[in-house]
Design a protein around this motif. Structure first.
Motif, PDB file in Angstrom:
ATOM      1  N   THR A   1       0.840  -1.221  -0.055  1.00 13.26           N
ATOM      2  CA  THR A   1       0.116  -0.055   0.168  1.00 13.26           C
ATOM      3  C   THR A   1       0.869   1.380  -0.075  1.00 13.26           C
ATOM      4  O   THR A   1       0.322   2.376  -0.450  1.00 13.26           O
ATOM      5  CB  THR A   1      -0.868  -0.035   1.198  1.00 13.26           C
ATOM      6  OG1 THR A   1      -0.238   0.152   2.376  1.00 13.26           O
ATOM      7  CG2 THR A   1      -1.720  -1.048   1.352  1.00 13.26           C
ATOM      8  N   GLN A   2       2.144   1.109   0.379  1.00 16.18           N
ATOM      9  CA  GLN A   2       2.772   2.276   0.742  1.00 16.18           C
ATOM     10  C   GLN A   2       4.066   2.514  -0.572  1.00 16.18           C
ATOM     11  O   GLN A   2       4.573   3.438  -0.881  1.00 16.18           O
ATOM     12  CB  GLN A   2       3.477   2.390   1.810  1.00 16.18           C
ATOM     13  CG  GLN A   2       2.608   2.406   3.051  1.00 16.18           C
ATOM     14  CD  GLN A   2       1.590   3.453   2.908  1.00 16.18           C
ATOM     15  OE1 GLN A   2       1.894   4.731   2.680  1.00 16.18           O
ATOM     16  NE2 GLN A   2       0.227   3.135   3.158  1.00 16.18           N
TER      17      GLN A   2
ATOM     18  N   THR B   1      -4.627  -7.832  -3.099  1.00 15.84           N
ATOM     19  CA  THR B   1      -4.837  -6.410  -2.796  1.00 15.84           C
ATOM     20  C   THR B   1      -5.914  -6.127  -1.784  1.00 15.84           C
ATOM     21  O   THR B   1      -5.667  -6.085  -0.840  1.00 15.84           O
ATOM     22  CB  THR B   1      -4.729  -5.646  -4.286  1.00 15.84           C
ATOM     23  OG1 THR B   1      -5.941  -6.113  -4.962  1.00 15.84           O
ATOM     24  CG2 THR B   1      -3.479  -5.729  -4.979  1.00 15.84           C
TER      25      THR B   1
ATOM     26  N   PHE C   1      -9.999   9.130  -0.763  1.00 16.13           N
ATOM     27  CA  PHE C   1      -8.844   8.234  -0.871  1.00 16.13           C
ATOM     28  C   PHE C   1      -9.040   6.876  -1.829  1.00 16.13           C
ATOM     29  O   PHE C   1     -10.086   6.587  -1.757  1.00 16.13           O
ATOM     30  CB  PHE C   1      -8.613   7.661   0.539  1.00 16.13           C
ATOM     31  CG  PHE C   1      -7.863   8.748   1.495  1.00 16.13           C
ATOM     32  CD1 PHE C   1      -6.772   8.484   1.952  1.00 16.13           C
ATOM     33  CD2 PHE C   1      -8.634   9.705   2.176  1.00 16.13           C
ATOM     34  CE1 PHE C   1      -6.055   9.319   2.554  1.00 16.13           C
ATOM     35  CE2 PHE C   1      -8.152  10.368   2.917  1.00 16.13           C
ATOM     36  CZ  PHE C   1      -6.747  10.382   3.167  1.00 16.13           C
ATOM     37  N   THR C   2      -8.069   6.624  -2.393  1.00 18.56           N
ATOM     38  CA  THR C   2      -8.304   5.232  -3.157  1.00 18.56           C
ATOM     39  C   THR C   2      -8.616   4.071  -2.233  1.00 18.56           C
ATOM     40  O   THR C   2      -8.487   4.254  -1.018  1.00 18.56           O
ATOM     41  CB  THR C   2      -6.913   4.843  -3.824  1.00 18.56           C
ATOM     42  OG1 THR C   2      -5.931   4.595  -2.793  1.00 18.56           O
ATOM     43  CG2 THR C   2      -6.351   5.967  -4.717  1.00 18.56           C
TER      44      THR C   2
ATOM     45  N   MET D   1      -5.889   2.637  -0.013  1.00 18.38           N
ATOM     46  CA  MET D   1      -5.507   3.693   0.969  1.00 18.38           C
ATOM     47  C   MET D   1      -6.475   3.871   2.041  1.00 18.38           C
ATOM     48  O   MET D   1      -6.165   4.088   3.249  1.00 18.38           O
ATOM     49  CB  MET D   1      -4.841   4.999   0.447  1.00 18.38           C
ATOM     50  CG  MET D   1      -3.779   5.208  -0.271  1.00 18.38           C
ATOM     51  SD  MET D   1      -2.204   4.273   0.786  1.00 18.38           S
ATOM     52  CE  MET D   1      -2.228   5.735   1.986  1.00 18.38           C
TER      53      MET D   1
ATOM     54  N   TYR E   1      -6.160   0.914   4.227  1.00 22.25           N
ATOM     55  CA  TYR E   1      -4.915   1.135   5.235  1.00 22.25           C
ATOM     56  C   TYR E   1      -5.108   1.930   6.259  1.00 22.25           C
ATOM     57  O   TYR E   1      -4.907   1.799   7.498  1.00 22.25           O
ATOM     58  CB  TYR E   1      -3.798   1.563   4.174  1.00 22.25           C
ATOM     59  CG  TYR E   1      -2.609   1.651   5.193  1.00 22.25           C
ATOM     60  CD1 TYR E   1      -1.797   0.769   5.653  1.00 22.25           C
ATOM     61  CD2 TYR E   1      -2.217   3.249   5.325  1.00 22.25           C
ATOM     62  CE1 TYR E   1      -0.715   1.254   6.554  1.00 22.25           C
ATOM     63  CE2 TYR E   1      -1.085   3.463   6.141  1.00 22.25           C
ATOM     64  CZ  TYR E   1      -0.422   2.762   6.746  1.00 22.25           C
ATOM     65  OH  TYR E   1       0.569   2.930   7.342  1.00 22.25           O
ATOM     66  N   TRP E   2      -5.566   3.253   6.012  1.00 18.98           N
ATOM     67  CA  TRP E   2      -5.822   4.334   6.887  1.00 18.98           C
ATOM     68  C   TRP E   2      -7.077   3.620   8.037  1.00 18.98           C
ATOM     69  O   TRP E   2      -6.840   4.084   9.279  1.00 18.98           O
ATOM     70  CB  TRP E   2      -6.212   5.532   6.365  1.00 18.98           C
ATOM     71  CG  TRP E   2      -5.062   6.404   6.015  1.00 18.98           C
ATOM     72  CD1 TRP E   2      -4.700   6.733   4.926  1.00 18.98           C
ATOM     73  CD2 TRP E   2      -4.052   7.008   6.941  1.00 18.98           C
ATOM     74  NE1 TRP E   2      -3.821   7.393   4.895  1.00 18.98           N
ATOM     75  CE2 TRP E   2      -3.067   7.751   6.105  1.00 18.98           C
ATOM     76  CE3 TRP E   2      -3.805   6.805   8.435  1.00 18.98           C
ATOM     77  CZ2 TRP E   2      -2.047   8.135   6.841  1.00 18.98           C
ATOM     78  CZ3 TRP E   2      -2.868   7.451   8.892  1.00 18.98           C
ATOM     79  CH2 TRP E   2      -1.729   8.162   7.944  1.00 18.98           C
TER      80      TRP E   2
ATOM     81  N   ARG F   1       5.457  11.591   3.274  1.00 18.44           N
ATOM     82  CA  ARG F   1       4.045  11.129   3.294  1.00 18.44           C
ATOM     83  C   ARG F   1       3.721  10.596   4.700  1.00 18.44           C
ATOM     84  O   ARG F   1       4.575   9.711   5.401  1.00 18.44           O
ATOM     85  CB  ARG F   1       3.800  10.031   2.311  1.00 18.44           C
ATOM     86  CG  ARG F   1       3.657  10.617   0.858  1.00 18.44           C
ATOM     87  CD  ARG F   1       3.738   9.332  -0.220  1.00 18.44           C
ATOM     88  NE  ARG F   1       2.905   8.360   0.122  1.00 18.44           N
ATOM     89  CZ  ARG F   1       3.170   6.946  -0.151  1.00 18.44           C
ATOM     90  NH1 ARG F   1       4.059   6.632  -0.873  1.00 18.44           N
ATOM     91  NH2 ARG F   1       2.196   5.796   0.259  1.00 18.44           N
TER      92      ARG F   1
ATOM     93  N   SER G   1       1.632   8.704   5.737  1.00 17.72           N
ATOM     94  CA  SER G   1       1.201   7.169   5.612  1.00 17.72           C
ATOM     95  C   SER G   1       2.248   6.291   5.925  1.00 17.72           C
ATOM     96  O   SER G   1       2.393   5.190   6.295  1.00 17.72           O
ATOM     97  CB  SER G   1       0.217   6.875   4.268  1.00 17.72           C
ATOM     98  OG  SER G   1       1.179   7.187   3.223  1.00 17.72           O
TER      99      SER G   1
END
Length: 814
Positions: A59-60, A274, A454-455, A458, A461-462, A516, A518
């Motif tokens: 993701t990063q 994913t 956000f995608t 992401m 992830y957040w 970033r 993240s």
């Protein structure tokens, strides 16, 4: 149910062990993996942790697509072959010998026939393999492993040694190594594989089929094998003329599946590697952080203060919905709710079969419930090429309608059965909300991040980061220790300061550190997990208890990977089927046949598609049955004017409902194991509870206005004359969506009275017929039809209410 949500089992009731709960919780996407300990336990835990960490790392940071998908698949296959061995251990943990199953005998016989053919054929391994000593040896080893299946499961020494399982695991890992290190060599000749690549490609395809067989059963790999034979054979007495095609060579089939992203590594596996793994980790983090337990307690407390005959049913439906938003697995939700709710339902007087049906109907809705939904929902987003937020929007109203249907049916049954009023909980909703209400923030975070732009990856992830941080609020929900969390915060701050300082560029670390936030949070979580794990290890070595939250996040990551293994195998196997459909044009052929058979009548074509999904869902997992339908049935629906989004959601809805459909319904079978009911009768009860919900997909497919249930309104036509749909943009459009939704809810009232045969009291035949007719009329979003439906329902319910009042029938359950 006592305050706090612990099960209040009656005396004499058998308490399920953790192993039994895990076995029952296994859904159609994969059975329970064996429990391993010692060095093998450490090894599989390490690989599982690495897979989850790799997904979060993805993701990063950038990873080459082929490298990532191949590595992800190979690691998951290796775990499957070790955790789902040929010879499974018994209750005592010792490996048990057994007779080979029918499918294992079939595999062995095919392998032996191949050996005989190769020995008799003048050019070994179909000529081409003989030009490669590596390919020749690998091919022989693979064939002999399959041929030895009966011996490998019946001989105690070989069963304990697992030689074939380890060989398969190593072969899967080597295939990923080859694909990752030779991209430049084979990318320009994907349809002309070398002899070594031909053998490795065939081997990987066989490993995928075998991994799928071990996790979800033999039906799906048998279907995939039949598709491969069809692709190669092109014609013959078993293939009707209408399905004939020009045929494809072994080189083309293997190249398509092994050396390109259009076969095994196509969209389904991409989504599994994913979105699915990330959302599974998200669900595991929420669960390990106590969200699932809190939602059940909160739902039971919501209906618990005032004893009522309807309260248990309402609590079951509400807890199924709330837990389902975290779980995403219908069977797992059914088992979790059942273990807690069955004692309460039993005290209220529910029959084991009725209770099991209610519990499984409430649980299976987890696969339809935002924000996690089921694995197939992420594939829908890829097929439609829309953001996952759009799928959440599509699913919102159908999910509400599903649970409205379940609630109405439970209300009817509480009156029909005359159950006893009971308290569902002694806990205070307000006190529970003050203590654990932050879990609602964790749950809503993903939708908020998606709305913020956000995608999808992401956003999830957040959401994981938010759930991780909020888990520190209470000691019993922590995912790492307090000291480790402090270290993680300092590490995140340090990583961010380092990233903005410009030093990463000078040190060549710009790929790992930048400005970033993240990225900083990723390294902060990594540091916290590492520190907490080390702290727990030192405590164990010193003989002290593990501190609160010591291994919580590690366990969540392990749960996330292990829960995904079956889905990964299913998606890879479905990729083989998709490759055949794309090569042969079978999807277009099937669509043409369906349209011809249905005479271009939308209702008949929808009915045939629903029946096909029911048959397919009897033995094929939800994700695989949806994928097959998406490439073979959806084109037919789109051709007759059904919006693409509605067509995909229709298939998804019926793929999910197959899990409660007789004769092979996993959720009711799991519920019956807990309630002690008869499995088939429990299944029929579950089917009765969800029967009104089976009508919902027809609502949003029959007419353009029906698509408003997916929050889509007609917005003109395109150059081809097809209707174009868009989100409501005006107040009038939103009011239209609201009206269609209310009409659907009223239609469900009619269907529930008709199917349950009960309202305020037992309904007469005439009342049931009127309510059924009203529901059907309300299905059509047309002013005249809906007015007639409302009139019919008013007459039916009015006559029912008047008759009950005149005869002094039962009063409504409170």
């Amino acid at each position: 149910m006592t305050a706090g949500g612990t099960p209040a089992s009656a005396a004499g009731e058998r308490i399920l062990t953790d192993e039994e709960i895990e076995r029952l919780s296994s859904d159609s996407e994969g059975g329970p993996a064996r429990r391993v300990s010692g060095w093998l336990g450490w090894l599989t835990a390490g690989v599982s942790f690495f897979v989850a960490a790799m997904a979060l790392y993805w993701t990063q940071f950038s990873i080459t697509t082929t490298v990532y998908r191949a590595s992800f698949l190979s690691l998951c296959l290796a775990l499957i072959f070790i955790l789902y061995p040929l010879a499974r251990p018994g209750p005592d943990g010792a490996t048990q010998t057994r007779r080979a199953s029918i499918e294992e005998l079939v595999v062995a016989l095919i392998a032996i026939a191949m050996v005989a053919y190769v020995l008799h054929h003048p050019n070994p391994m179909f000529t081409v393999f003989g030009r490669s000593s590596f390919g020749y040896g690998l091919g022989w080893a693979l064939i002999l492993c399959f041929a030895a299946y009966p011996l490998l499961v019946s001989n105690r020494f070989l069963a304990r040694l697992q030689p074939a399982d380890w060989f398969f695991a190593v072969l899967a890992l080597y295939s990923a190594y080859y694909l990752s290190t030779n991209i430049d060599e084979y990318k320009t000749r994907a349809m002309r594989p070398s002899p070594e690549e031909l053998v490795m490609g065939l081997a990987l395809m066989l490993l995928v089929l075998e991994a799928t067989r071990r996790t979800v059963g033999w039906v799906l790999p048998a279907i995939a094998a039949a598709f491969l034979v069809y692709c190669y054979a092109r014609t013959g007495w078993l293939i009707p003329d209408v399905f004939e095609h020009r045929g494809f060579t072994l080189n083309r089939i293997v190249g398509q599946n092994f050396l390109t992203l259009e076969g095994i590594f196509t969209t389904p596996l991409d989504v599994a590697a994913t979105f699915i793994i990330l959302f599974t980790i998200y669900g595991a983090v929420l669960d390990r952080g106590g969200a699932g337990r809190f939602f059940i307690e909160w739902a039971f407390a919501l209906f618990g203060k005032n004893p009522s005959p309807s309260a248990p049913g309402r609590a079951v439906v509400a807890s199924g919905f709330l837990l389902g938003t975290v779980s995403g697995s219908g069977v797992a939700t059914t088992v979790t709710v059942s273990t807690l709710a069955w004692p309460m339902l039993k005290r209220s007087g529910y029959d084991p079969q009725v209770a099991g049906g209610m519990l499984s109907a409430a649980g299976i809705g987890a696969t339809l419930s935002p924000p996690t939904l089921g694995a197939a929902a992420f594939i829908i987003a890829e097929f439609l090429d829309v953001d996952y937020l759009q799928i959440l929007i599509y699913a919102t109203i159908p999910t509400v309608l599903y649970y409205v249907s379940c609630w109405l049916m439970t209300e009817a049954d509480s009156r029909r059965l005359g159950v006893v009023p009971v308290r569902t909980s002694d806990a205070s909703v307000w006190e529970l909300t003050k203590r654990g209400g932050y879990h609602f923030i964790s749950l809503a975070a993903i939708a908020v991040f998606l709305v913020m732009g956000f995608t999808s990856f992401m956003a999830v992830y957040w959401s994981i980061v938010v759930a991780f941080v909020l888990s520190m609020v209470r000691e019993d929900s922590r995912l790492v220790t307090r000291e480790a969390f402090a270290i993680g915060c300092l590490a995140a701050l340090g990583a961010w300061l380092f990233g903005i300082s410009g030093m990463p560029q000078s040190l060549g670390l710009q790929e790992l550190f930048n400005d970033r936030i993240s990225v900083a949070s990723f390294w902060g979580m990594a540091a916290a997990v590492a520190a907490s794990g080390l702290q727990s290890w030192r405590a164990t070595r010193a003989g002290r208890p593990v501190p609160p939250g010591g291994t919580g996040m590690i366990d969540a990551l392990l749960d996330g990977t292990r829960s995904t293994l079956g889905i990964v195998a299913v998606c890879a196997c479905a990729g083989i089927i998709v490759s055949v459909v794309n090569l042969t044009g079978l999807g277009l052929t099937i669509s043409g046949i369906i349209i011809s058979a249905g005479g271009s009548n939308v209702f008949l074509i929808l009915l045939m598609a629903a029946l096909a999904m029911w048959v397919l869902g009897l033995s094929v997992p939800v994700t695989a049955s949806y994928i097959i339908a998406a490439v073979m049935l959806v084109p037919a629906l789109v051709k007759v004017g059904v919006p693409p989004a509605a067509a995909h959601m229709f298939m998804f809805y019926y793929a999910v409902l197959a899990d409660v459909s007789p004769p092979t319904a996993l959720a009711p079978f799991a519920a019956s194991a807990i309630t002690g009911g008869e499995p088939f009768r429990t299944t029929m009860q579950a089917w009765k509870y969800t029967l009104p919900a089976f009508i919902v997909p027809f609502m949003f497919c029959l007419t353009p206005d029906g698509a408003q249930l997916l929050m889509l309104v007609p917005a003109g036509t395109n150059a081809a004359g097809a209707v174009v749909y868009a989100m409501p943009a005006t107040f009038g459009a939103w009011m239209s969506v609201l009206w269609v939704t209310l009409a659907a809810c009223v239609a469900l009232v009619g269907f529930c009275v008709a199917f349950a045969g009960y309202g305020l009291a037992r309904a007469t035949a005439a009342e049931r017929v009127l309510c059924l007719a009203a529901g059907c009329l309300l299905l059509v979003p047309n002013g005249y039809s809906q007015a007639a439906g409302l009139a019919a329902l008013a007459i039916g319910l009015g006559a029912h209410w008047r008759r009950v009042g005149r005869t002094g029938g039962p009063l409504p359950a409170g």
